[in-house]
Design an enzyme around this catalytic site. Structure first.
Site, mmCIF file in Angstrom:
data_model
loop_
_atom_site.group_PDB
_atom_site.id
_atom_site.type_symbol
_atom_site.label_atom_id
_atom_site.label_comp_id
_atom_site.label_asym_id
_atom_site.label_seq_id
_atom_site.Cartn_x
_atom_site.Cartn_y
_atom_site.Cartn_z
ATOM 1 C CB SER A 11 25.958 9.036 18.921
ATOM 2 O OG SER A 11 27.118 9.261 19.944
ATOM 3 C CG HIS A 36 24.364 5.226 19.537
ATOM 4 N ND1 HIS A 36 24.069 3.728 19.433
ATOM 5 C CD2 HIS A 36 25.702 5.278 19.930
ATOM 6 C CE1 HIS A 36 25.472 3.071 19.491
ATOM 7 N NE2 HIS A 36 26.205 4.192 19.819
ATOM 8 C CG ASP A 38 28.800 5.997 21.952
ATOM 9 O OD1 ASP A 38 28.494 4.763 21.237
ATOM 10 O OD2 ASP A 38 28.400 7.102 21.361
ATOM 11 C CG MET A 40 33.260 5.103 25.397
ATOM 12 S SD MET A 40 34.056 6.277 24.373
ATOM 13 C CE MET A 40 33.113 6.607 22.908
ATOM 14 C CG HIS A 69 28.190 1.064 21.198
ATOM 15 N ND1 HIS A 69 28.813 1.759 20.332
ATOM 16 C CD2 HIS A 69 28.751 -0.123 21.479
ATOM 17 C CE1 HIS A 69 29.960 1.348 19.933
ATOM 18 N NE2 HIS A 69 29.867 0.032 20.604
ATOM 19 C CG MET A 71 32.507 0.910 22.843
ATOM 20 S SD MET A 71 32.199 2.449 21.947
ATOM 21 C CE MET A 71 31.129 3.477 22.943
ATOM 22 C CG MET A 140 32.338 -0.628 16.639
ATOM 23 S SD MET A 140 30.971 0.797 16.971
ATOM 24 C CE MET A 140 32.135 2.128 16.879
ATOM 25 C CG ASP A 178 28.495 3.734 16.437
ATOM 26 O OD1 ASP A 178 28.405 4.908 16.140
ATOM 27 O OD2 ASP A 178 28.595 3.310 17.630
HETATM 28 C C1 DX5 Z 1 32.479 5.879 18.913
HETATM 29 C C2 DX5 Z 1 31.095 5.746 19.316
HETATM 30 C C3 DX5 Z 1 30.237 6.180 18.283
HETATM 31 C C4 DX5 Z 1 30.295 7.889 17.898
HETATM 32 C C5 DX5 Z 1 29.790 8.230 16.455
HETATM 33 O O1 DX5 Z 1 33.490 5.040 19.497
HETATM 34 O O2 DX5 Z 1 30.702 4.481 19.431
HETATM 35 O O3 DX5 Z 1 28.775 6.061 18.555
HETATM 36 O O4 DX5 Z 1 29.884 8.575 19.014
HETATM 37 O O5 DX5 Z 1 29.719 9.439 16.303
HETATM 38 P P1 DX5 Z 1 30.112 9.978 14.777
HETATM 39 O O6 DX5 Z 1 28.953 9.744 14.055
HETATM 40 O O7 DX5 Z 1 30.398 11.429 15.020
HETATM 41 O O8 DX5 Z 1 31.321 9.259 14.257
HETATM 42 ZN ZN ZN Z 2 28.397 3.810 19.518
#
Ligand code: DX5
Ligand code: ZN
Length: 219
Positions: A11, A36, A38, A40, A69, A71, A140, A178
């Protein structure tokens, strides 16, 4: 246990954003299968990660598929933008979609693979009817929003139930997990039926991140 090595998706949220090129070069040259990403919006989750100016640039530098991903609320508004920057797999949250079936169809029409994700409090059973329409389910194992959180062990049982649901429908769907994944809890996840491991802090906070990725590949 399945003997095939897991797909490893580091990630980028845990990368050093002032040295993104360096971290992407490391990932490009590593055994990581996917990267990956993320996304947000500060509404669906209480945090904001990166926007298109950053994602467009990094998508040009990565040689591995971007496992994206989302969010964000109203993800349907951004589907073609992600396709245009080169994303191959787009995952939306079950809880964020007002018309999940329509959003899944739009992602497919845009030419991408489709994932659907559920937060820790959402029962896996809500996905029964949409399973035939997706390529991947992202379970998750922390509440989404931040890297570096503690793994929630109930994810193991959730994955087991989901794998049974998938198998009983005779489907071929990847399960991704994840949040808080490390070399200790990953084997349980794999035994429960996970195919794709996301890891942020475990990889990027390691002394040698490429070596850590290699260790995940040998699980
Ligand atoms: C959290 C993200 C994850 C996060 C994972 O909301 O979706 O992808 O970055 O990071 P670690 O492995 O540090 O929990
Ligand atoms: Zn994620």
């Amino acid at each position: 246990m399945d003997n095939m090595a897991a797909i490893i998706a580091p990630s980028l949220l845990s990368a050093d954003f002032l040295h993104l090129q360096r971290d992407i070069d490391m990932l490009n040259g590593s055994l990581a299968d996917w990267i990956h990403l993320d996304v947000m919006d500060g509404v669906f989750v209480p945090n904001i990660s990166m926007g298109f100016p950053v994602m467009e640039q990094l998508a040009r530098q990565t040689v591995k598929p971007l496992d994206t991903h989302l969010m964000i609320v109203e993800p349907h508004k951004f589907i073609t933008r992600f396709r245009d920057i080169g994303v191959q797999l787009l995952t939306v949250h079950y809880e964020a979609c007002t018309d999940l079936t329509g959003t899944i169809a739009q992602i497919r029409e845009a030419g991408m693979k489709v994932g659907v994700s559920i937060k820790p409090d959402t029962p896996v059973e809500v996905l029964t009817d949409v399973l035939p329409a997706v390529d991947l389910v992202l379970v998750m194992s922390v509440n989404p929003g931040f890297g570096g959180q503690k793994f929630m062990p109930e994810a193991v049982e959730r994955v087991r139930r989901l794998r049974q649901m998938i198998d009983s429908q005779g489907l071929n769907i990847l399960i991704e997990v994840d949040g808080g994944i490390n070399l200790k809890n990953a084997p349980d996840m794999l035994r429960a039926g996970v195919n794709v491991l996301v890891a942020g802090d475990t990889i990027f906070k390691a002394d040698n991140p490429a070596e850590k990725i290699k260790e995940f590949k040998t699980l």
